[in-house]
Design an enzyme around this catalytic site. Structure first.
Site, PDB file in Angstrom:
ATOM      1  N   ARG A  71       0.790  -1.431  -0.054  1.00 42.56           N
ATOM      2  CA  ARG A  71      -0.389  -0.253  -0.476  1.00 42.56           C
ATOM      3  C   ARG A  71       1.090   1.495   0.100  1.00 42.56           C
ATOM      4  NH1 ARG A  71      -2.211   2.078   4.229  1.00 42.56           N
ATOM      5  NH2 ARG A  71      -2.540   0.379   5.270  1.00 42.56           N
ATOM      6  N   TYR A 125     -16.038  14.791 -17.733  1.00 38.27           N
ATOM      7  CA  TYR A 125     -16.691  13.508 -17.223  1.00 38.27           C
ATOM      8  C   TYR A 125     -17.181  13.244 -16.221  1.00 38.27           C
ATOM      9  CZ  TYR A 125     -16.308   8.441 -16.295  1.00 38.27           C
ATOM     10  OH  TYR A 125     -16.347   7.683 -15.613  1.00 38.27           O
ATOM     11  N   ASP A 190      -7.496  17.504 -16.780  1.00 39.48           N
ATOM     12  CA  ASP A 190      -7.442  15.969 -17.125  1.00 39.48           C
ATOM     13  C   ASP A 190      -8.047  16.044 -18.912  1.00 39.48           C
ATOM     14  OD1 ASP A 190      -8.736  13.491 -18.347  1.00 39.48           O
ATOM     15  OD2 ASP A 190     -10.980  13.154 -16.343  1.00 39.48           O
ATOM     16  N   LYS A 215      -8.184   4.201 -20.184  1.00 37.71           N
ATOM     17  CA  LYS A 215      -8.546   4.490 -21.101  1.00 37.71           C
ATOM     18  C   LYS A 215      -7.241   4.253 -22.674  1.00 37.71           C
ATOM     19  CE  LYS A 215     -12.253   5.513 -19.554  1.00 37.71           C
ATOM     20  NZ  LYS A 215     -12.620   7.053 -18.503  1.00 37.71           N
TER      21      LYS A 215
HETATM   22  C1  LIG Z   1     -12.851   7.731 -18.110  1.00 44.24           C
HETATM   23  C2  LIG Z   1     -12.880   8.701 -17.803  1.00 44.24           C
HETATM   24  C3  LIG Z   1     -13.009   8.998 -16.118  1.00 44.24           C
HETATM   25  C4  LIG Z   1     -13.068   8.428 -14.490  1.00 44.24           C
HETATM   26  O1  LIG Z   1     -11.742   7.448 -14.670  1.00 44.24           O
HETATM   27  P1  LIG Z   1     -12.254   5.677 -13.719  1.00 44.24           P
HETATM   28  O2  LIG Z   1     -10.535   5.116 -14.514  1.00 44.24           O
HETATM   29  O3  LIG Z   1     -12.830   5.398 -14.821  1.00 44.24           O
HETATM   30  O4  LIG Z   1     -12.512   6.152 -12.851  1.00 44.24           O
HETATM   31  C5  LIG Z   1     -12.036  10.275 -15.287  1.00 44.24           C
HETATM   32  N1  LIG Z   1     -12.165  11.491 -16.719  1.00 44.24           N
HETATM   33  C6  LIG Z   1     -12.362  11.391 -18.063  1.00 44.24           C
HETATM   34  C7  LIG Z   1     -12.407  12.195 -19.162  1.00 44.24           C
HETATM   35  C8  LIG Z   1     -12.705   9.952 -18.709  1.00 44.24           C
HETATM   36  O5  LIG Z   1     -13.270   9.859 -20.100  1.00 44.24           O
END
Ligand SMILES: *Cc1c(COP(=O)(O)O)cnc(C)c1O
Length: 393
Positions: A71, A125, A190, A215
């Site tokens: 952790r 998001y 982001d 992603k």
């Molecule tokens: C999917 C996504 C998230 C969240 O991420 P997770 O890995 O699903 O927790 C945050 N920001 C964007 C732009 C996303 O497409």
């Protein structure tokens, strides 16, 4: 890490392939090993205690010291983080079990600093919007347009959050302009949709770069992960939060992300080329009321393509005019999978208003005719044929 070759002046694609792998040959390895140890032997009580103290408060592993407990530290995870930091051009990166866990750690760090107010620019998001709107982590959100960031800041503002391109309708936000308005307040971008292949927010003054590595960074739909690439000071803060709240990334997932990085530039460019073809085709279709894609004429209003982001990316959104028309397409594509998530080698389509953006306040939610398409590596003519069939179904 003892370098056996120097990547200081290496190009981006070289870094993607070789980043944080410089020492492998000297270890007699070709790929990183996966260290699954949940605990690590302690050489003696005193140094074990010192290592614990250091890592539990956000420090990095010191040479010759014990990693203590998974952790707190894991070498496979740390290696991947180093690779991501080199691609984003940041001092460090800190990974988490998901993008939402990464975001949560940053928000908790703001609360802990006594700066719980967050200025957020929509669209974001859906999950980010949701966690901010609920305030469940102790933050208070001020929604602002990109122009209102400066006037929305108070003494208690700990962070500005923007997404560019925004999810799901690909609005581009001028990061340098937001940073200018933010003054001393850190800006987090982001960068999930753009990836460091197309955009490196640090170059425009951002302090934190967030990724859902689930992603594009992973890229194959088989791993959930989140990352924050940032300076050493912020990295220590959020590692401290991670150590105490436990939103860590599993070493096997870290291995998969690190492997995904090697093909990231080539995947993103090829998927982008396919997306451009599909987006242009969509603009010629009668049933399509609007195509949201920075690569089609008129969509990049602020002229940020080429200046901030080197290409339009591989996500295309389009408005079919009504819920019924949009749902009909999502219900009838075959090659394109009807599923949430994005950025993988295979194409996915989803209806944001019912799914990813369902929790968003009605005024800020995407209109019911909008579909979001993540273009994969398939031949674009097969994707077009699939969409055409679904439109006529
Ligand atoms: C999917 C996504 C998230 C969240 O991420 P997770 O890995 O699903 O927790 C945050 N920001 C964007 C732009 C996303 O497409």
């Amino acid at each position: 890490m003892s370098d056996t070759h120097d990547l200081t002046h290496a190009g981006f694609d070289t870094l993607a392939v070789h980043g944080a792998r410089e020492d492998l040959a000297s270890l007699g390895l070709h790929v990183p090993s996966i260290d699954l140890s949940s605990t690590s032997p302690l050489p003696d009580v005193e140094s074990g205690g010192d290592s614990y103290e250091n890592l539990a408060t956000g420090g990095t592993l010191e040479e010759g010291h014990s990693a203590v407990y998974q952790r707190l530290w894991n070498p496979t995870v740390a290696r991947m983080e180093e690779a991501v930091a080199s691609l984003e051009g940041t001092e460090q990166a800190v990974s988490f079990g998901s993008g939402m866990a990464a975001l949560s750690a940053v928000l908790l760090a703001c609360v802990q600093e006594g700066k719980p107010n967050i200025v957020a620019v929509r669209p974001l998001y859906g999950g980010t919007d949701h966690v901010l709107a609920t305030g469940m982590l102790g933050t208070k959100v001020t929604w602002a347009t990109a122009d209102e960031v400066g006037t929305s800041i108070t003494d208690e503002t700990g962070l500005i959050i923007v997404e560019s391109p925004g999810n799901p309708t690909l609005e581009l936000v001028d990061i340098a302009d937001v940073v200018r308005q933010a003054g001393d307040v850190p800006v987090m971008v982001d960068n999930t949709f753009a990836t460091p292949v197309l955009q490196r927010p640090l170059e425009f003054g951002a302090t934190l770069v967030m990724h859902s590595a689930t992603k594009y960074l992973g890229g194959h739909g088989d791993v959930l992960a989140g990352l924050i690439a940032t300076n050493a000071e912020w990295a220590a803060k959020i590692r401290g939060v991670r150590a105490l709240t436990g939103g860590i990334l599993h070493p096997l997932s870290a291995y998969l992300i690190h492997r995904g990085l090697q093909t990231l530039p080539i995947r993103v460019r090829a998927q982008q080329a396919g997306a451009q073809v599909v987006a242009e085709w969509l603009t010629t279709q009668e049933g399509v009321e609007k195509v949201y894609y920075p690569g089609v004429e008129g969509d990049d209003q602020a002229g940020l393509l080429g200046r901030q982001m080197s290409g339009p990316g591989a996500i295309v959104a389009f408005d079919m005019g009504s819920y019924e028309e949009a749902a009909n397409i999502a219900n009838h594509t075959k090659l394109i999978t009807h599923a949430v998530s994005l950025g993988g080698v295979d194409s996915l389509i989803q209806h944001p208003a019912s799914l990813t953006h369902r929790p968003v306040a009605p005024g800020a939610r995407p209109v019911p005719g909008v579909l979001r398409l993540s273009v994969g590596l398939e031949d674009p003519k097969d994707l077009i044929a699939d969409l055409e069939r679904a439109m006529q179904a």
